[in-house]
Design an enzyme around this catalytic site. Sequence first.
Site, PDB file in Angstrom:
ATOM      1  N   TYR A  99     -29.325  -5.481  25.650  1.00 19.08           N
ATOM      2  CA  TYR A  99     -29.007  -6.840  25.206  1.00 19.08           C
ATOM      3  C   TYR A  99     -29.001  -7.783  26.405  1.00 19.08           C
ATOM      4  O   TYR A  99     -28.565  -7.391  27.503  1.00 19.08           O
ATOM      5  CB  TYR A  99     -27.606  -6.896  24.582  1.00 19.08           C
ATOM      6  CG  TYR A  99     -27.512  -6.366  23.178  1.00 19.08           C
ATOM      7  CD1 TYR A  99     -27.815  -7.181  22.096  1.00 19.08           C
ATOM      8  CD2 TYR A  99     -27.099  -5.068  22.925  1.00 19.08           C
ATOM      9  CE1 TYR A  99     -27.717  -6.710  20.790  1.00 19.08           C
ATOM     10  CE2 TYR A  99     -26.989  -4.577  21.621  1.00 19.08           C
ATOM     11  CZ  TYR A  99     -27.300  -5.409  20.563  1.00 19.08           C
ATOM     12  OH  TYR A  99     -27.207  -4.940  19.284  1.00 19.08           O
TER      13      TYR A  99
ATOM     14  N   ARG B  80     -20.519  -9.437  22.909  1.00 19.88           N
ATOM     15  CA  ARG B  80     -19.958 -10.792  22.949  1.00 19.88           C
ATOM     16  C   ARG B  80     -18.526 -10.800  23.480  1.00 19.88           C
ATOM     17  O   ARG B  80     -18.108 -11.748  24.154  1.00 19.88           O
ATOM     18  CB  ARG B  80     -20.067 -11.447  21.573  1.00 19.88           C
ATOM     19  CG  ARG B  80     -21.535 -11.766  21.224  1.00 19.88           C
ATOM     20  CD  ARG B  80     -21.736 -12.030  19.738  1.00 19.88           C
ATOM     21  NE  ARG B  80     -20.887 -13.112  19.285  1.00 19.88           N
ATOM     22  CZ  ARG B  80     -20.715 -13.420  17.993  1.00 19.88           C
ATOM     23  NH1 ARG B  80     -21.337 -12.721  17.043  1.00 19.88           N
ATOM     24  NH2 ARG B  80     -19.947 -14.423  17.642  1.00 19.88           N
TER      25      ARG B  80
ATOM     26  N   ARG C  59     -27.754  -3.827  13.083  1.00 27.28           N
ATOM     27  CA  ARG C  59     -27.716  -5.221  12.620  1.00 27.28           C
ATOM     28  C   ARG C  59     -27.605  -6.168  13.793  1.00 27.28           C
ATOM     29  O   ARG C  59     -27.138  -5.789  14.867  1.00 27.28           O
ATOM     30  CB  ARG C  59     -26.464  -5.484  11.785  1.00 27.28           C
ATOM     31  CG  ARG C  59     -26.164  -4.447  10.787  1.00 27.28           C
ATOM     32  CD  ARG C  59     -24.766  -4.724  10.234  1.00 27.28           C
ATOM     33  NE  ARG C  59     -24.332  -3.592   9.431  1.00 27.28           N
ATOM     34  CZ  ARG C  59     -23.149  -3.500   8.854  1.00 27.28           C
ATOM     35  NH1 ARG C  59     -22.264  -4.477   9.018  1.00 27.28           N
ATOM     36  NH2 ARG C  59     -22.857  -2.454   8.136  1.00 27.28           N
TER      37      ARG C  59
ATOM     38  N   ASP D  97     -25.832 -10.213  14.192  1.00 27.62           N
ATOM     39  CA  ASP D  97     -25.069 -11.216  13.451  1.00 27.62           C
ATOM     40  C   ASP D  97     -25.841 -12.520  13.278  1.00 27.62           C
ATOM     41  O   ASP D  97     -26.836 -12.760  13.962  1.00 27.62           O
ATOM     42  CB  ASP D  97     -23.771 -11.524  14.210  1.00 27.62           C
ATOM     43  CG  ASP D  97     -22.698 -10.477  13.948  1.00 27.62           C
ATOM     44  OD1 ASP D  97     -22.798  -9.751  12.939  1.00 27.62           O
ATOM     45  OD2 ASP D  97     -21.756 -10.392  14.762  1.00 27.62           O
TER      46      ASP D  97
END
Lengths: 249, 249
Positions: free
Chosen positions: A111, A199, A51, A53
């Site tokens: 990422y 994050r 997933r 966010d």
Amino acid sequence: MAKIKCIISYDGSGFAGYQIQPGLRTVQGQIENVLARIHKGKAVRVYASGRTDSGVHAIGQTIHFETDNPMAPERWKQALNAMLPDDIHVMETNQVPDTFHARFDVVEKEYHYIVYRGQEADVFKRNYAYHFPYPLDIAQMQQACQYLQGTHDFTTFSSAKSTAKGSRERTLFAVSCSEEGDELTFVFRGSGYLYNMVRIMVGTLLDIGQGKMKADAIPELFARKDRSLAGKTAPPQGLYLWHVTYGAQ
Amino acid sequence: MAKIKCIISYDGSGFAGYQIQPGLRTVQGQIENVLARIHKGKAVRVYASGRTDSGVHAIGQTIHFETDNPMAPERWKQALNAMLPDDIHVMETNQVPDTFHARFDVVEKEYHYIVYRGQEADVFKRNYAYHFPYPLDIAQMQQACQYLQGTHDFTTFSSAKSTAKGSRERTLFAVSCSEEGDELTFVFRGSGYLYNMVRIMVGTLLDIGQGKMKADAIPELFARKDRSLAGKTAPPQGLYLWHVTYGAQ
């Protein structure tokens, strides 16, 4: 039946995240909607590498689905793009063996996290980077990136809401921080990630850049397995799922 | 009373254009809304250098308003930014003489128009550039830019919906077309513009780039004063009001 793999990009700004949720606009919801139309109303489930966010973007998210539609694998790209909204774009489609799974076969995920350091707010970057106009010690942050690399238990760097069962050990193959003009880019390449892990690492790296913590405190953070010791969760709009790597198929 | 001049930027994607319209989200509407709150409900009219259409962006739109609020002129920037939505940002505020007018005192306006030429659609550019993945003869387009410069009657390059009364003569001081990577940027610096004039010039330049028309046909286009001879109106999302110049105050 054919199994089709798609590499997709999306602008996360207009979505309540990747995963389908009733009544909300999600990436998975939009894709399954289009696939149902192509399959005359029959539901077709889509599986992703993982997933993202709400507000998080993707350059190279990877999904798969199974279909009895006889369309040539390379034509799926055009068919899907013609029907999808313009904030989702299919970059590539191809047929994969029945044994392929977009989530379970991931070998590496990359990422990127973009920080905009200009003093003045930029309306064109507000959804695409984290505006952080404060002084930063880049060398300290780069040193901290080195400490994050390797195999560790990442409990300290994962959300208390994480539902991951079993081991919280993950491997980061490479972590870097580079400056170009008024932008700072963090790159993470790893075997897998816990919930909010990128994050939280970025929030911690920014604390280190501001001198609130030293780079060499990171081994101790790993050892303590305590989320409250790490930095804040950096906001979603700076985060991009850049690339997903699979083994030879 | 003090007259305050503001330089503002906005992302046009979320607005039904600059000009206030009942029931629609507009840039002027948002600013007047905030000014009314600052002035305890009293309406404060805002005057801009000119309107921008729905989807058109601004880097350096300029506005003015009059106020009886004793706030220091430089503090207006912070006060407005604290209350405005994050797709409008005030770059600069200062006090100007009572005789200043944001529209009537314009000496030069600069527009940029950005074309994205990549073969693949880019979800992150869809609202910020015109995707035009076709071959273009840049040299022909640059020659055409030369023909557009100078003082002309621009009727051929203005919307039939234009409400401009009086002369349709305008002066373009400089028109250029430059390539960088997969982006093409047109820059227009002129005394003033008719309705849709920049977007119609861009549509025509792209026709010339595709060989549908020759650069040296432009003098004839000016002479004919016929909108139907020019190219299509290029879409709004590539257009940026870049800078407005005023005379010495």
